[in-house]
Structure formats: C-alpha cells, structure tokens
Design an enzyme around this catalytic site. Structure first.
Site, mmCIF file in Angstrom:
data_model
loop_
_atom_site.group_PDB
_atom_site.id
_atom_site.type_symbol
_atom_site.label_atom_id
_atom_site.label_comp_id
_atom_site.label_asym_id
_atom_site.label_seq_id
_atom_site.Cartn_x
_atom_site.Cartn_y
_atom_site.Cartn_z
ATOM 1 N N ARG A 197 0.882 -1.184 0.000
ATOM 2 C CA ARG A 197 0.000 0.000 0.000
ATOM 3 C C ARG A 197 0.905 1.215 0.000
ATOM 4 O O ARG A 197 1.732 1.393 0.906
ATOM 5 C CB ARG A 197 -0.903 0.017 1.232
ATOM 6 C CG ARG A 197 -1.574 1.360 1.447
ATOM 7 C CD ARG A 197 -2.637 1.358 2.512
ATOM 8 N NE ARG A 197 -3.836 0.685 2.052
ATOM 9 C CZ ARG A 197 -5.035 0.824 2.639
ATOM 10 N NH1 ARG A 197 -5.182 1.600 3.682
ATOM 11 N NH2 ARG A 197 -6.083 0.172 2.173
ATOM 12 N N HIS A 211 -7.613 1.123 -6.192
ATOM 13 C CA HIS A 211 -7.832 0.287 -5.002
ATOM 14 C C HIS A 211 -8.554 -0.997 -5.459
ATOM 15 O O HIS A 211 -9.729 -1.216 -5.130
ATOM 16 C CB HIS A 211 -8.640 1.057 -3.959
ATOM 17 C CG HIS A 211 -8.577 0.464 -2.581
ATOM 18 N ND1 HIS A 211 -7.790 -0.637 -2.276
ATOM 19 C CD2 HIS A 211 -9.207 0.810 -1.417
ATOM 20 C CE1 HIS A 211 -7.944 -0.926 -0.988
ATOM 21 N NE2 HIS A 211 -8.789 -0.075 -0.449
ATOM 22 N N GLN A 219 -10.328 -3.668 -2.963
ATOM 23 C CA GLN A 219 -11.593 -3.178 -2.409
ATOM 24 C C GLN A 219 -12.715 -3.413 -3.406
ATOM 25 O O GLN A 219 -13.809 -3.878 -3.048
ATOM 26 C CB GLN A 219 -11.472 -1.672 -2.094
ATOM 27 C CG GLN A 219 -12.786 -1.017 -1.697
ATOM 28 C CD GLN A 219 -13.262 -1.420 -0.305
ATOM 29 O OE1 GLN A 219 -12.507 -1.321 0.638
ATOM 30 N NE2 GLN A 219 -14.511 -1.865 -0.183
ATOM 31 N N ASP A 268 -17.182 7.993 -1.088
ATOM 32 C CA ASP A 268 -15.907 7.792 -0.392
ATOM 33 C C ASP A 268 -15.490 9.131 0.210
ATOM 34 O O ASP A 268 -16.073 10.179 -0.106
ATOM 35 C CB ASP A 268 -14.861 7.259 -1.393
ATOM 36 C CG ASP A 268 -13.519 6.936 -0.736
ATOM 37 O OD1 ASP A 268 -13.485 6.735 0.495
ATOM 38 O OD2 ASP A 268 -12.496 6.891 -1.452
ATOM 39 N N CYS A 311 -16.454 2.402 0.983
ATOM 40 C CA CYS A 311 -15.336 1.477 1.244
ATOM 41 C C CYS A 311 -14.862 1.569 2.691
ATOM 42 O O CYS A 311 -14.190 0.654 3.168
ATOM 43 C CB CYS A 311 -14.193 1.765 0.284
ATOM 44 S SG CYS A 311 -13.588 3.464 0.400
ATOM 45 N N ARG A 332 -14.140 -8.063 2.215
ATOM 46 C CA ARG A 332 -12.708 -7.900 1.947
ATOM 47 C C ARG A 332 -11.998 -9.205 2.291
ATOM 48 O O ARG A 332 -11.123 -9.664 1.561
ATOM 49 C CB ARG A 332 -12.102 -6.771 2.810
ATOM 50 C CG ARG A 332 -12.660 -5.390 2.582
ATOM 51 C CD ARG A 332 -12.375 -4.847 1.217
ATOM 52 N NE ARG A 332 -10.961 -4.692 0.899
ATOM 53 C CZ ARG A 332 -10.169 -3.695 1.296
ATOM 54 N NH1 ARG A 332 -10.642 -2.724 2.052
ATOM 55 N NH2 ARG A 332 -8.897 -3.633 0.922
#
Ligand code: CP
Ligand code: NVA
Length: 336
Positions: free
Chosen positions: A130, A157, A160, A252, A295, A323
């Site tokens: 990440r 991402h 996700q 988001d 998310c 996830r």
C-alpha cells in the site's frame, strides 16, 4: 447482539472444484495491480471463489490452500480493513502474513524498492504493498519474482472493488446491466470502480465537481472497456443526475490519505463537495431500495450522513467483511 457475519444466499460451487478450474489455475503466479489487467471471466471466477470460501468458513470447513506459505505486507499508509483481511485471510488459508510498516524496514533508510522486492522474493510467496504512486507498485512487481498485490495507491484500489463486486453479486445475484452511481471526490475508488463496472458490463455514472473529476486517461480506458463488454461509464457534474434510477449509490472520503495538504485548499475542496453529500434527499432520487455503499473509513456527516450509512439499505459492513473473502480468493488463486 448484532449479527456478526453476513451470509451469502447465492448458490456457489465448492471451493475445491473452483480451484481446479482452468481459469483459476491460470491465475497462479499473477500480480494483482489493477482490475484492468484481468478479463471479465477471471473477475467472475474470483468472485465465485470468494463466495465459495465464504460458505466454507461459515460451515466451519477448513481450507488450508496456502499451508506453509508467507505473505509480506508493506504499508506506507494506515489501514484497518486491508491489513486485517490479508492477515486473517492468510491464517485461514493455512499460511502466515507479516505486517511491515514501511517506516520500520530498511526501505525507510534508503534501501531501494527493487532490492526490497528481490530480498522478499527469496523468503515469502507474495507481497502486498500500500503506497502513494501506482508506479511504485508496478516497480515492485517488476523486480519481485513472487506475486505483488496492490493494497491501494493514489490511483487504484482494486482489492476493495473486487470485494464490492462480491457484495453486489450477493445482493443482486448478477452484475450485468445493473446501475451504480458514484458521488463525491474522483479518486482511487472511483477509478477502480469504473474498471470493475466496465468489465462486468454494468452501467456506472460518476458525479464529481469539475475540479475533482476522475483521471481523464482512466476514464477513457474505462469507457473503452465498457464499450467492449457491453457496459456504460459516464462522468457528470450533477449528483442528482448520477443517482437518478441508480440501484446502488457509492461514496468515499472527500480527502484521501496523503492528500490532506494545506488547510485552506482542503476547506475549499470540502465546500465544493458539499452538494455531493449522500443524504436522504439525494438517496430518495435513486431506485427504490438502492444500496448505500462506502469502502470505509467514513467521515460521517461529510460525504454521507449517519441515517444513510446506518439505514436499512446500507451494505457498508458487508463490503468490509467481504474484503476477507475476496482477499482470500486472490491469495488462493495467485499464490498457489
Ligand atoms: N477500505 C479500506 O481499504 O480500508 P483500510 O484503509 O482500513 O484498509
Ligand atoms: N480514497 C480513500 C480510500 C481509503 C480506503 C483513500 O485513499 O484514503
């Protein structure tokens, strides 16, 4: 006590059968850097595998697919869901995961990314990273001889969104032709959602202020994918236009990790985004029963209100749980 685990009602094949399919076998050794690197068939197969692993887990059936394997996870930004999903996922698959805060390994003192990739490849069977720049993830993948998984960059991402597609398939039974709206800041989530929707033949309308739109190159590529696979991706500026008739409304944070920047700039951005808040007035324009998606982490009262995030059609915690199942599918397929 609240229900602790969501249940999948979709009928799915057994994970062992899925693992032996040609399409999943073909993913062995693959990196997971962006959804656009995969075919719709491969994404569907990963969704199926995630749902099968979810069922096995709820039955208490062991599935030690990665016994004796290790995963290194390098984080240059904070994480709750991604870190826990990969770490618990490796344990449940019979393997082991190591959390490596980027500040506590030699990378922080200047050891190069290529050297880090080559050293880790001698000891582990996969790497999650990440970080900020997508190029860094790609560089890691070039030098590593084991699969590299993108755990979030400023641009994408993908893990996700795989979990989000799992959630939508659970709720709707299918994805093709379904309509998704994304409202808020044009960011890494917007980009990966556009790719995911395009690949799955969905209709997606993104609404952001003009100044905070999706990356033009990513939008163009998502449109090409949508044209190829029978979906539709559009970018508008009016949130009401995006939400009208949508079966799911996604939002988001307005300020992503690493973009906190100067106070005044951030305040101006927040002001521009205020009309894009997902609240009951906006959600009322969507299709009846439209799902609310995020998310997480949420900035409650900014991009979405509590009543919407905690409302009857919110699936935000199913997304979070999925996830785990989606990441196990990626690990089981790519690290074998
Ligand atoms: N959604 C998500 O990636 O959460 P974390 O930042 O907690 O991993
Ligand atoms: N856009 C957000 C996503 C967090 C999971 C960020 O990059 O901070």
């Amino acid at each position: 006590m609240e229900e602790q685990q969501s249940h999948t009602t979709v009928s799915v094949k057994h994970w062992q059968e899925l693992l032996n399919t040609e399409i999943i076998r073909g993913l062995a050794g693959r990196d997971f850097l962006s959804l656009r690197d995969f075919t719709p068939g491969q994404i569907e197969a990963l969704i199926d595998l995630a749902l099968a692993l979810k069922q096995a887990r709820s039955r208490g059936e062991p599935h030690p697919i990665l016994g004796g394997r290790s995963l290194a996870m390098i984080f240059r930004k904070p994480s709750t869901r991604t870190r826990v999903a990969f770490e618990v996922g490796m344990t449940e698959l019979g393997g082991h995961a190591l959390y490596l805060s980027a500040n506590e390994i030699q990378l922080h003192r200047g050891e190069s990314l290529p050297d880090t990739a080559r050293v880790l490849s001698r000891m582990v069977h996969g790497i999650v990273i990440r970080t900020f720049r997508q190029e860094e993830v790609e560089e890691m993948a070039r030098y590593a001889s084991v699969p590299v998984i993108n755990g979030l960059t400023d641009l994408f991402h993908p893990t996700q969104v795989l979990a989000d597609l799992v959630t939508l398939r659970e709720k709707w039974g299918s994805l093709r032709g379904h309509r998704l709206a994304y409202v808020g800041d044009g960011n890494n989530m917007t980009h990966s959602l556009m790719f995911g929707a395009a690949l799955m033949g969905m209709e997606m309308v993104v609404a952001t202020p003009a100044e905070h739109g999706p990356d033009p190159a990513v939008l163009a590529e998502a449109r090409q994918l949508a044209a190829r696979y029978g979906g539709r991706v559009e970018w508008v500026q009016d949130p009401r236009e995006a939400v009208k008739g949508a079966e799911a409304v996604y939002t988001d944070t307005w300020v992503s990790m690493g973009q906190e920047g100067a106070g005044e700039e951030v305040e101006a951005k927040r002001a521009r985004l205020r009309p894009y808040q997902v609240n009951t007035a906006l959600l009322d324009l969507a299709a009846p029963g439209a799902l609310v998606m995020h998310c997480l982490p949420a900035h409650r009262g900014e991009e979405a209100t509590d009543d919407v995030l905690d409302g009857p059609t919110s699936v935000i915690f199913d997304q979070a749980e999925n996830r785990l199942h989606a990441h196990k599918a990626i690990l089981a397929a790519c690290l074998r």
